[in-house]
Write a protein that holds these residues in place. Sequence first.
Motif, short mmCIF file in Angstrom:
data_model
loop_
_atom_site.label_atom_id
_atom_site.label_comp_id
_atom_site.label_asym_id
_atom_site.label_seq_id
_atom_site.Cartn_x
_atom_site.Cartn_y
_atom_site.Cartn_z
N ALA A 42 0.84 -1.19 0.00
CA ALA A 42 0.00 0.00 0.00
C ALA A 42 0.88 1.24 0.00
CB ALA A 42 -0.91 0.00 1.22
N GLY A 43 2.04 1.15 0.62
CA GLY A 43 3.02 2.23 0.65
C GLY A 43 4.39 1.60 0.64
N SER A 44 5.41 2.38 0.76
CA SER A 44 6.76 1.86 0.75
C SER A 44 7.09 1.25 2.10
CB SER A 44 7.75 2.98 0.44
OG SER A 44 9.06 2.49 0.56
N THR A 45 7.76 0.11 2.09
CA THR A 45 8.18 -0.52 3.34
C THR A 45 9.59 -0.10 3.70
OG1 THR A 45 8.96 -2.46 2.16
CG2 THR A 45 6.72 -2.55 3.04
N LYS A 46 10.23 0.70 2.86
CA LYS A 46 11.59 1.13 3.14
C LYS A 46 11.60 1.93 4.43
CE LYS A 46 15.50 2.43 0.51
NZ LYS A 46 15.93 2.22 -0.81
N GLY A 47 12.49 1.55 5.35
CA GLY A 47 12.57 2.24 6.62
C GLY A 47 11.70 1.61 7.70
N GLN A 48 10.79 0.72 7.33
CA GLN A 48 9.99 0.03 8.33
C GLN A 48 10.86 -1.04 8.99
OE1 GLN A 48 6.67 -1.34 5.80
NE2 GLN A 48 5.35 -0.43 7.35
N LYS A 55 4.97 -8.70 9.57
CA LYS A 55 3.56 -8.74 9.95
C LYS A 55 2.66 -8.53 8.73
CE LYS A 55 0.32 -6.73 13.24
NZ LYS A 55 0.13 -5.74 14.30
N GLU A 56 3.02 -7.56 7.88
CA GLU A 56 2.26 -7.31 6.64
C GLU A 56 2.32 -8.51 5.70
OE1 GLU A 56 3.49 -3.81 4.53
OE2 GLU A 56 3.29 -2.54 6.29
N ALA A 57 3.54 -9.05 5.53
CA ALA A 57 3.72 -10.18 4.62
C ALA A 57 2.96 -11.41 5.11
CB ALA A 57 5.20 -10.49 4.45
N ARG A 58 3.00 -11.65 6.41
CA ARG A 58 2.30 -12.81 6.97
C ARG A 58 0.79 -12.65 6.80
NH1 ARG A 58 3.46 -17.66 9.90
NH2 ARG A 58 1.42 -18.64 9.87
N LEU A 61 0.02 -13.55 3.29
CA LEU A 61 0.04 -15.01 3.12
C LEU A 61 -1.24 -15.64 3.65
CD1 LEU A 61 3.68 -16.05 4.07
CD2 LEU A 61 2.61 -16.19 1.83
N ASN A 62 -1.67 -15.21 4.82
CA ASN A 62 -2.90 -15.75 5.40
C ASN A 62 -4.10 -15.46 4.51
OD1 ASN A 62 -1.48 -16.74 7.60
ND2 ASN A 62 -1.95 -15.00 8.90
N ASN A 63 -4.16 -14.26 3.95
CA ASN A 63 -5.26 -13.91 3.03
C ASN A 63 -5.21 -14.75 1.76
OD1 ASN A 63 -6.30 -11.99 4.79
ND2 ASN A 63 -5.20 -10.30 3.84
N LEU A 64 -4.01 -14.94 1.21
CA LEU A 64 -3.87 -15.76 0.01
C LEU A 64 -4.30 -17.20 0.29
CD1 LEU A 64 -0.45 -14.50 -1.38
CD2 LEU A 64 -2.68 -14.33 -2.53
N SER A 87 5.65 -10.73 -4.46
CA SER A 87 6.83 -10.09 -5.03
C SER A 87 7.14 -8.71 -4.43
CB SER A 87 6.72 -9.97 -6.55
OG SER A 87 5.65 -9.11 -6.90
N SER A 88 6.22 -8.11 -3.72
CA SER A 88 6.54 -6.84 -3.07
C SER A 88 7.35 -7.06 -1.80
CB SER A 88 5.27 -6.04 -2.77
OG SER A 88 4.39 -6.78 -1.97
N TYR A 89 7.42 -8.31 -1.34
CA TYR A 89 8.20 -8.64 -0.14
C TYR A 89 9.44 -9.45 -0.46
CZ TYR A 89 3.86 -7.23 2.05
OH TYR A 89 2.76 -6.52 2.43
N PHE A 90 9.35 -10.36 -1.41
CA PHE A 90 10.45 -11.23 -1.82
C PHE A 90 10.64 -11.08 -3.32
CE2 PHE A 90 8.61 -13.18 1.93
CZ PHE A 90 9.72 -13.49 2.69
#
Length: 171
Positions: A42-48, A55-58, A61-64, A87-90
């Motif tokens: 939804a936004g950039s994860t850079k700096g998070q 947490k976002e990626a998991r 995955l749960n939604n998928l 692909s936005s995470y890996f």
Amino acid sequence: MKTKIAIIVISAVVSLIGWSTATPQNSSPKTINDSSRSLTTAGSTKGQSMQEIAKEARAKLNNLYAEKRDHLKPRGSGRNLISEEMSSYFYSGMAFDDAEALVEEMGGKISKRGRNLLLGNSPLAFSVIGEIEINSSFPTKTVIVFTLIPTDQNKYDTVQKVEIEFVINAI
């Protein structure tokens, strides 16, 4: 076909030899170290922090899994790839350490680095396998398998390719 067989063999070997249980050396939150491409959802994860990204990626995955669970193919009947959706995470070009740390932060296990002698000269022989259990109900267990392929043999600085899939195993 060779890739499919190699991934099945890798999964079996990883199960036989066990998982790396290394604990983080630094208790402070990790951050993604990526200068080549910013991670975006939804936004950039850079700096998070790594925890926030995991947490976002998991959650994704749960939604998928919730969307696809009724249509998953059992092992040996095809693959349930979700690499594109994640692909936005890996992604190809990310730091290998970051990819491994993200899988671990998401609650997964990572295999040890090094050559898998059972795969000979296959490009997958130096892959690192990550696994997260997502559902277990007798007689099956569904896991998410991350195949992290390095850019060169035994050189784990950058990820060349990532394959992520749901795998249904018999318990």
